[in-house]
Design a protein around this motif. Structure first.
Motif, PDB file in Angstrom:
ATOM      1  N   LEU A   1       1.129  -1.158  -0.070  1.00 20.68           N
ATOM      2  CA  LEU A   1       0.107   0.153   0.038  1.00 20.68           C
ATOM      3  C   LEU A   1       0.971   1.297   0.047  1.00 20.68           C
ATOM      4  CD1 LEU A   1      -2.795  -1.009   2.407  1.00 20.68           C
ATOM      5  CD2 LEU A   1      -3.028  -0.566  -0.128  1.00 20.68           C
ATOM      6  N   GLU A   2       1.996   1.173   0.758  1.00 23.01           N
ATOM      7  CA  GLU A   2       2.734   2.383   0.796  1.00 23.01           C
ATOM      8  C   GLU A   2       3.358   2.510  -0.645  1.00 23.01           C
ATOM      9  OE1 GLU A   2       5.565   1.088   3.885  1.00 23.01           O
ATOM     10  OE2 GLU A   2       4.639   2.698   5.140  1.00 23.01           O
ATOM     11  N   GLY A   3       3.757   1.579  -1.369  1.00 22.45           N
ATOM     12  CA  GLY A   3       4.080   1.540  -2.789  1.00 22.45           C
ATOM     13  C   GLY A   3       3.527   2.200  -3.667  1.00 22.45           C
ATOM     14  N   ALA A   4       1.946   1.613  -3.209  1.00 20.07           N
ATOM     15  CA  ALA A   4       0.970   1.968  -4.362  1.00 20.07           C
ATOM     16  C   ALA A   4       0.875   3.809  -4.140  1.00 20.07           C
ATOM     17  CB  ALA A   4      -0.371   1.293  -3.962  1.00 20.07           C
ATOM     18  N   TYR A   5       0.706   4.287  -2.962  1.00 14.22           N
ATOM     19  CA  TYR A   5       0.711   5.643  -2.666  1.00 14.22           C
ATOM     20  C   TYR A   5       1.855   6.353  -3.260  1.00 14.22           C
ATOM     21  CZ  TYR A   5      -0.259   9.827   0.023  1.00 14.22           C
ATOM     22  OH  TYR A   5      -0.459  11.201   0.369  1.00 14.22           O
ATOM     23  N   ALA A   6       2.982   5.992  -3.160  1.00  8.81           N
ATOM     24  CA  ALA A   6       4.142   6.642  -3.718  1.00  8.81           C
ATOM     25  C   ALA A   6       4.045   6.796  -5.156  1.00  8.81           C
ATOM     26  CB  ALA A   6       5.364   6.094  -3.246  1.00  8.81           C
ATOM     27  N   SER A   7       3.668   5.517  -5.840  1.00  9.20           N
ATOM     28  CA  SER A   7       3.586   5.399  -7.451  1.00  9.20           C
ATOM     29  C   SER A   7       2.599   6.672  -7.901  1.00  9.20           C
ATOM     30  CB  SER A   7       3.099   3.907  -7.659  1.00  9.20           C
ATOM     31  OG  SER A   7       4.337   3.183  -7.260  1.00  9.20           O
ATOM     32  N   GLU A   8       1.507   6.675  -7.297  1.00  6.99           N
ATOM     33  CA  GLU A   8       0.234   7.622  -7.593  1.00  6.99           C
ATOM     34  C   GLU A   8       0.740   9.007  -7.356  1.00  6.99           C
ATOM     35  OE1 GLU A   8      -3.176   6.745  -5.446  1.00  6.99           O
ATOM     36  OE2 GLU A   8      -3.136   4.552  -6.010  1.00  6.99           O
ATOM     37  N   ASP A   9       1.643   9.215  -6.599  1.00 10.61           N
ATOM     38  CA  ASP A   9       2.300  10.699  -6.400  1.00 10.61           C
ATOM     39  C   ASP A   9       3.131  10.955  -7.549  1.00 10.61           C
ATOM     40  OD1 ASP A   9       0.964  11.414  -4.271  1.00 10.61           O
ATOM     41  OD2 ASP A   9       2.263  10.912  -2.824  1.00 10.61           O
ATOM     42  N   GLU A  10       4.013  10.025  -7.825  1.00  7.65           N
ATOM     43  CA  GLU A  10       4.942  10.069  -9.188  1.00  7.65           C
ATOM     44  C   GLU A  10       4.392   9.983 -10.278  1.00  7.65           C
ATOM     45  OE1 GLU A  10       8.667   7.311 -10.356  1.00  7.65           O
ATOM     46  OE2 GLU A  10       8.470   7.523  -8.019  1.00  7.65           O
ATOM     47  N   GLU A  11       3.212   9.337 -10.746  1.00 12.62           N
ATOM     48  CA  GLU A  11       2.570   9.449 -11.752  1.00 12.62           C
ATOM     49  C   GLU A  11       1.457  10.464 -12.120  1.00 12.62           C
ATOM     50  OE1 GLU A  11       1.188   5.101 -12.115  1.00 12.62           O
ATOM     51  OE2 GLU A  11       3.347   4.662 -11.855  1.00 12.62           O
ATOM     52  N   GLY A  12       1.155  10.885 -11.006  1.00 13.74           N
ATOM     53  CA  GLY A  12       0.099  11.833 -10.883  1.00 13.74           C
ATOM     54  C   GLY A  12      -1.299  11.211 -11.236  1.00 13.74           C
ATOM     55  N   THR A  13      -1.362  10.253 -10.780  1.00 13.44           N
ATOM     56  CA  THR A  13      -2.731   9.527 -10.716  1.00 13.44           C
ATOM     57  C   THR A  13      -3.305   9.276  -9.313  1.00 13.44           C
ATOM     58  OG1 THR A  13      -1.830   7.392 -10.452  1.00 13.44           O
ATOM     59  CG2 THR A  13      -2.153   8.298 -12.780  1.00 13.44           C
ATOM     60  N   GLY A  46      -5.622   6.281  -7.077  1.00 18.14           N
ATOM     61  CA  GLY A  46      -6.307   5.175  -6.940  1.00 18.14           C
ATOM     62  C   GLY A  46      -6.308   4.720  -5.769  1.00 18.14           C
ATOM     63  N   LEU A  47      -6.413   3.482  -5.302  1.00 20.85           N
ATOM     64  CA  LEU A  47      -6.781   3.077  -4.102  1.00 20.85           C
ATOM     65  C   LEU A  47      -5.541   3.384  -3.012  1.00 20.85           C
ATOM     66  CD1 LEU A  47      -8.033  -0.486  -4.738  1.00 20.85           C
ATOM     67  CD2 LEU A  47      -9.114   1.678  -4.034  1.00 20.85           C
ATOM     68  N   GLY A  48      -4.285   3.642  -3.513  1.00 24.11           N
ATOM     69  CA  GLY A  48      -3.426   4.184  -2.568  1.00 24.11           C
ATOM     70  C   GLY A  48      -3.696   5.606  -1.693  1.00 24.11           C
ATOM     71  N   HIS A  49      -4.451   6.229  -2.457  1.00 27.17           N
ATOM     72  CA  HIS A  49      -4.811   7.497  -1.926  1.00 27.17           C
ATOM     73  C   HIS A  49      -6.267   7.271  -1.307  1.00 27.17           C
ATOM     74  CE1 HIS A  49      -2.029  10.663  -3.100  1.00 27.17           C
ATOM     75  NE2 HIS A  49      -1.756   9.683  -3.959  1.00 27.17           N
ATOM     76  N   TRP A  50      -7.111   6.310  -1.559  1.00 29.74           N
ATOM     77  CA  TRP A  50      -8.390   6.110  -1.125  1.00 29.74           C
ATOM     78  C   TRP A  50      -8.299   5.442   0.282  1.00 29.74           C
ATOM     79  CZ3 TRP A  50     -13.333   7.836  -2.614  1.00 29.74           C
ATOM     80  CH2 TRP A  50     -13.514   8.635  -3.731  1.00 29.74           C
ATOM     81  N   ILE A  51      -7.679   4.405   0.548  1.00 29.21           N
ATOM     82  CA  ILE A  51      -7.521   3.637   1.573  1.00 29.21           C
ATOM     83  C   ILE A  51      -6.942   4.349   2.806  1.00 29.21           C
ATOM     84  CG2 ILE A  51      -6.970   1.307   2.732  1.00 29.21           C
ATOM     85  CD1 ILE A  51      -7.319   0.187  -0.093  1.00 29.21           C
ATOM     86  N   GLU A  52      -7.486   4.499   3.880  1.00 29.16           N
ATOM     87  CA  GLU A  52      -6.808   5.122   5.102  1.00 29.16           C
ATOM     88  C   GLU A  52      -6.951   4.144   6.126  1.00 29.16           C
ATOM     89  OE1 GLU A  52      -9.169   8.516   6.028  1.00 29.16           O
ATOM     90  OE2 GLU A  52      -8.478   9.663   4.448  1.00 29.16           O
ATOM     91  N   TYR A  53      -5.793   3.741   6.534  1.00 27.63           N
ATOM     92  CA  TYR A  53      -5.499   3.094   7.968  1.00 27.63           C
ATOM     93  C   TYR A  53      -4.313   3.028   8.364  1.00 27.63           C
ATOM     94  CZ  TYR A  53      -3.406  -1.324   5.822  1.00 27.63           C
ATOM     95  OH  TYR A  53      -2.677  -2.292   5.415  1.00 27.63           O
ATOM     96  N   GLU A  54      -4.121   2.874   9.727  1.00 31.82           N
ATOM     97  CA  GLU A  54      -2.927   2.596  10.184  1.00 31.82           C
ATOM     98  C   GLU A  54      -2.830   1.209  10.972  1.00 31.82           C
ATOM     99  OE1 GLU A  54      -2.714   5.433  13.167  1.00 31.82           O
ATOM    100  OE2 GLU A  54      -2.736   7.231  11.913  1.00 31.82           O
ATOM    101  N   ALA A  55      -1.666   0.328  10.391  1.00 36.54           N
ATOM    102  CA  ALA A  55      -1.686  -0.971  10.567  1.00 36.54           C
ATOM    103  C   ALA A  55      -0.762  -1.315  11.989  1.00 36.54           C
ATOM    104  CB  ALA A  55      -0.905  -1.678   9.611  1.00 36.54           C
ATOM    105  N   GLY A  56      -0.787  -2.544  12.685  1.00 38.94           N
ATOM    106  CA  GLY A  56      -0.151  -2.801  13.888  1.00 38.94           C
ATOM    107  C   GLY A  56      -1.206  -2.992  14.894  1.00 38.94           C
ATOM    108  N   VAL A  57      -2.514  -3.291  14.767  1.00 32.67           N
ATOM    109  CA  VAL A  57      -3.440  -3.515  15.744  1.00 32.67           C
ATOM    110  C   VAL A  57      -3.436  -4.810  16.447  1.00 32.67           C
ATOM    111  CG1 VAL A  57      -6.004  -3.388  16.272  1.00 32.67           C
ATOM    112  CG2 VAL A  57      -5.072  -1.819  14.825  1.00 32.67           C
ATOM    113  N   ARG A  58      -3.068  -4.837  17.698  1.00 29.55           N
ATOM    114  CA  ARG A  58      -2.958  -6.313  18.282  1.00 29.55           C
ATOM    115  C   ARG A  58      -4.365  -7.254  18.627  1.00 29.55           C
ATOM    116  NH1 ARG A  58       1.403  -7.460  21.523  1.00 29.55           N
ATOM    117  NH2 ARG A  58       0.437  -9.597  21.307  1.00 29.55           N
ATOM    118  N   ARG A  59      -5.344  -6.276  18.628  1.00 26.75           N
ATOM    119  CA  ARG A  59      -6.520  -6.963  18.772  1.00 26.75           C
ATOM    120  C   ARG A  59      -7.030  -7.908  17.643  1.00 26.75           C
ATOM    121  NH1 ARG A  59     -10.452  -4.196  21.479  1.00 26.75           N
ATOM    122  NH2 ARG A  59     -11.832  -5.744  20.634  1.00 26.75           N
ATOM    123  N   THR A  60      -7.739  -8.922  17.798  1.00 32.94           N
ATOM    124  CA  THR A  60      -8.281  -9.854  16.643  1.00 32.94           C
ATOM    125  C   THR A  60      -9.791  -9.565  16.028  1.00 32.94           C
ATOM    126  OG1 THR A  60      -9.041 -11.410  18.335  1.00 32.94           O
ATOM    127  CG2 THR A  60      -6.704 -11.799  17.537  1.00 32.94           C
TER     128      THR A  60
END
Length: 372
Positions: free
Chosen positions: A94-106, A108-122
């Motif tokens: 996802l980090e790579g998708a976001y960076a690619s969109e910035d670079e290509e001026g597009t 996509g989902l890299g900009h739409w999906i918002e979350y922070e990972a690392g949640v310990r709960r199930t």
């Protein structure tokens, strides 16, 4: 659209740093145990003496936490260090998708999906202990089958009542609006003497009196967010009881992780929600919700999540109504499809483009008559 940072690292040590310190302190040695909500933090107060909960509390850091516990976790409320570390690949993608969109001026989902990972709960569910929603009653199953919306696979579309309140940009419903989506996850709390106001980035604002005494609504009035009354408990908890919720919207939205598909989780007029907002640290609110609806569910259930303060989070306009041609497009496209199927001999009845809306549906469902 504001994109939150993706916080998980390549090692468990980094993942531990990614989640809030408060959440880490609550992880017990026995991963099948859920500790009680901490009650020893004393928050500051407003000028009029109420606990001060004002601020911005986006839900991005719990957007990957499912409501229902996946079977792989068994009876555990918490993930192991190895399970946390294994999530790294998806985050890097996802980090790579976001960076690619910035670079290509597009965009996509890299900009739409918002979350922070690392949640310990199930799972968000903490009761029942298996972390799963209870079974629907026979009436709950019947009403679910009657619900309509654009999320339902194989459904036909002829009128606005074939779409749910979210499709029509009216409301995500309650308590669905208190749980994360894939974007526009901002929650902002304002307070004034006698009131707490919860502003939602996506469709709506809740105004909750906190006098401890119910302010009666006129008979026959319901609301998409229901009728809420609140009171302060133990100096660090806001308890809110909500009834008279307008049936029709799904209890949970389908894009919240770990819920049944199709956005067709029904609600009856007997639904009752008790929320507890507990300030457990200067930047953490533990949000608990007890939900009971004996018409729809075989048993009540409870969810619990932690909200993290982020006053730098920016709200973005959810301009759902502007240019919202999807309702018309769905109907036009679906009628055209059925006409084509009829021409191929795959349908019994032709489609009349001048037909009135379909007959009123079962009163237990949302779509009755010509509602907008």
């Amino acid at each position: 659209m504001r994109r939150a940072a993706l916080l998980i690292g390549a090692s468990f040590a980094f993942a531990c740093a990614a989640v809030t310190a408060q959440a880490q302190q609550q992880v017990p040695t026995d991963l099948a145990t859920m500790p009680p909500v901490a009650d020893d933090y004393v928050p500051g107060t407003t000028a009029w003496g109420d606990p001060d909960f004002r601020g911005t509390w986006p839900l991005n850091d719990i957007a990957e936490l499912p409501v229902n516990r996946p079977a792989q976790y068994g009876d555990r409320f918490w993930k192991t260090p190895e399970e946390i570390a294994a999530e790294q690949g998806r985050v890097e993608a996802l980090e790579g998708a976001y960076a690619s969109e910035d670079e290509e001026g597009t965009i996509g989902l890299g900009h739409w999906i918002e979350y922070e990972a690392g949640v310990r709960r199930t799972s968000m569910i903490v009761s029942p202990a298996d972390g799963r929603l209870p079974a629907l009653t026979a009436e709950g199953i019947r009403r679910s089958a009657l619900m309509r919306g654009s999320w339902t696979v194989g459904q036909t579309f002829d009128w606005v009542t074939d779409f749910d309140s979210w499709d029509r940009c009216v409301s995500r419903g309650f308590p669905a609006s208190m749980f994360p989506f894939r974007y526009n996850n901002g929650i902002r709390i304002f307070q004034s003497p006698g009131y707490v106001v919860i502003q939602l980035e996506m469709l709506g604002t809740r105004i909750i009196p906190v006098s401890g005494q119910e302010e009666a609504w006129p008979v026959g009035i319901d609301g998409w967010f229901g009728h809420s009354t609140g009171r302060w408990v133990d100096g660090n908890t806001l308890e809110v009881v909500t009834t008279r919720i307008q049936p029709g919207a799904s209890l949970f939205n389908t894009a919240t992780r770990g819920v049944p598909a199709n956005n067709t989780i029904p609600m009856s007029a007997e639904a009752r929600v008790v929320e507890r907002f507990s300030m457990v640290g200067p930047d953490t609110i533990t949000y608990e919700m007890d939900y009971a609806d004996p018409v729809i569910w075989a048993a009540p259930f409870t969810t619990r999540v932690d909200w993290t303060r982020d006053d730098s989070y920016e709200f973005f306009e959810y301009a759902c109504h502007e240019g919202n041609v999807q309702v018309r497009n769905y109907i036009t496209a679906n009628r055209t499809l059925r006409e084509q199927e009829y021409a191929r001999g795959r349908m019994v009845d032709p489609i009349d483009p001048d037909a009135a809306p379909p007959p009123a549906m079962d009163p237990a469902s949302r779509g009755v008559g010509r509602q907008n």
